[in-house]
Design an enzyme around this catalytic site. Structure first.
Site, mmCIF file in Angstrom:
data_model
loop_
_atom_site.group_PDB
_atom_site.id
_atom_site.type_symbol
_atom_site.label_atom_id
_atom_site.label_comp_id
_atom_site.label_asym_id
_atom_site.label_seq_id
_atom_site.Cartn_x
_atom_site.Cartn_y
_atom_site.Cartn_z
ATOM 1 N N CYS A 139 -3.086 -6.560 -7.112
ATOM 2 C CA CYS A 139 -1.963 -6.932 -6.247
ATOM 3 C C CYS A 139 -2.364 -6.832 -4.783
ATOM 4 C CB CYS A 139 -0.744 -6.081 -6.559
ATOM 5 S SG CYS A 139 -0.124 -6.339 -8.240
ATOM 6 N N HIS A 142 6.463 -6.323 -5.390
ATOM 7 C CA HIS A 142 6.331 -5.764 -6.733
ATOM 8 C C HIS A 142 7.705 -5.726 -7.386
ATOM 9 C CE1 HIS A 142 2.265 -3.826 -6.000
ATOM 10 N NE2 HIS A 142 2.159 -4.372 -7.202
ATOM 11 N N GLU A 161 6.166 -5.026 -0.140
ATOM 12 C CA GLU A 161 4.929 -4.394 0.323
ATOM 13 C C GLU A 161 4.701 -4.667 1.809
ATOM 14 O OE1 GLU A 161 3.658 -2.239 -1.431
ATOM 15 O OE2 GLU A 161 4.295 -2.755 -3.453
#
Length: 149
Positions: free
Chosen positions: A90, A114, A28
């Site tokens: 998240c 993830h 991410e």
């Protein structure tokens, strides 16, 4: 998480989350200062509120994303750099950890990854999945590459 960082004094922080429906590791890139999603177990229903009222609109990962991407690809691990950690748990965790480290002026690699579901979860939910051994190997590769940095 903040107490754990204070107690452990880590050299890096890599948070992990399960993303049902993905078929590669997602590194991410950015967390946004908002939380939105379904009602949680305590009855809280986020509706686009800011995570930290005075925080920046977005905070970028402090992980060497391109280096990690290359390391995973070199080990035949499917990987993508993702530009959205979502807007729920998240993203909230990623934003909160980056905000905390920034406020404490702790300049350490930190970010969010993830992972796809294991086969056990994938079969139950009928979504793409990976063998748990491959998920674990990917996480080890990420950690090993942070240690060599």
């Amino acid at each position: 998480m903040e107490q754990d960082i204070e107690t452990v004094e880590p050299d890096a922080v890599v948070s992990l989350g399960l993303a049902s429906g993905i078929s590669s590791i997602h590194l991410e890139r950015i967390a946004i200062n908002t939380i939105d999603g379904r009602e949680d177990n305590t009855g809280f229903k986020p509706n686009g509120e800011r995570i930290h009222e005075n925080g920046a609109d977005g905070l970028f990962s402090k992980l060497p994303l391109k280096q990690l991407e290359t390391a995973l690809l070199n080990e035949s691990i499917p990987v993508n750099i993702s530009n959205s950690a979502g807007t729920y748990l998240c993203n909230n965790l990623m934003y909160s950890e980056l905000y905390y480290l920034e406020q404490k002026q702790l300049n350490i690699p930190a970010g969010f990854v993830h992972v796809p579901p294991s086969h056990e979860i994938g079969i139950a939910q009928r979504v793409p999945s990976w063998p748990q051994e491959d998920i674990t190997r990917a996480v080890h590769i990420i950690i090993e590459n942070l240690q060599s940095n």
